[in-house]
Motif scaffolding. Structure first.
Motif, short mmCIF file in Angstrom:
data_model
loop_
_atom_site.label_atom_id
_atom_site.label_comp_id
_atom_site.label_asym_id
_atom_site.label_seq_id
_atom_site.Cartn_x
_atom_site.Cartn_y
_atom_site.Cartn_z
N GLU A 135 36.13 16.91 -26.91
CA GLU A 135 36.21 18.20 -27.57
C GLU A 135 37.02 19.20 -26.75
N VAL A 136 36.80 19.21 -25.43
CA VAL A 136 37.56 20.12 -24.57
C VAL A 136 39.04 19.79 -24.66
N VAL A 137 39.39 18.53 -24.62
CA VAL A 137 40.80 18.13 -24.70
C VAL A 137 41.39 18.53 -26.05
N ARG A 138 40.61 18.45 -27.11
CA ARG A 138 41.11 18.85 -28.44
C ARG A 138 41.19 20.37 -28.60
N PHE A 145 45.65 22.06 -23.38
CA PHE A 145 45.93 20.67 -23.75
C PHE A 145 46.81 20.56 -25.00
N HIS A 146 47.40 21.65 -25.45
CA HIS A 146 48.17 21.62 -26.71
C HIS A 146 49.30 20.59 -26.69
N ASP A 147 49.86 20.31 -25.51
CA ASP A 147 50.96 19.35 -25.43
C ASP A 147 50.55 18.04 -24.76
N PHE A 148 49.26 17.77 -24.72
CA PHE A 148 48.75 16.54 -24.12
C PHE A 148 48.68 15.44 -25.17
#
Length: 137
Positions: free
Chosen positions: A35-38, A43-46
């Motif tokens: 959830e944190v990564v999303r 993280f927009h460009d991860f």
């Protein structure tokens, strides 16, 4: 330290370190990492497909004899002071995901504050914010 990681990996390492701190990575903690990564704008460009690979890299380093200080050092080196606060906030999200803060998790948070040079006032605000978000009636 010869290895260098990028800011995405550093943030993920902080969450994986927190999740693994008590020797058990719960489903709630794993879900929170995703959830944190999303949701965190950083993280927009991860490439989200790399999450498991980065988490595994962290786990491999942590399994080495000096794994804990190595991972903390890699995170601190990779991040600017504002992103160190973001890493701390992400770690706190993971720590509060299963609503039980164990002694090992508190110790890791203490180490993170030291390595990331986050003062007690800012850390307290980050921790309070997470507690409020995870409160249940």
């Amino acid at each position: 330290m010869t290895q260098v990681i990028n800011h995405h990996s550093a943030l993920i390492y902080a969450m994986v370190l927190m999740s693994a701190s008590d020797g058990e990575m719960s489903d709630a903690e794993m879900q929170t990492i995703g959830e944190v990564v999303r949701k965190f704008p950083v993280f927009h460009d991860f490439d989200h497909a790399r999450l498991a690979v980065v988490a595994e890299e962290c786990g491999q380093i942590m399994s080495e004899s000096e794994g804990l200080p190595t991972v903390l050092g890699l995170i601190a080196e990779a991040l600017s002071p504002p992103l160190r606060e973001t890493a701390y906030a992400a770690a706190v999200e993971v720590a509060t995901a299963d609503e039980i803060l164990r002694q090992e998790e508190l110790r890791i948070l203490e180490l993170m504050r030291d390595y990331f040079e986050i003062d007690r006032l800012r850390a307290g605000a980050i921790e309070h914010s997470a507690r409020v978000r995870h409160r249940v009636v």
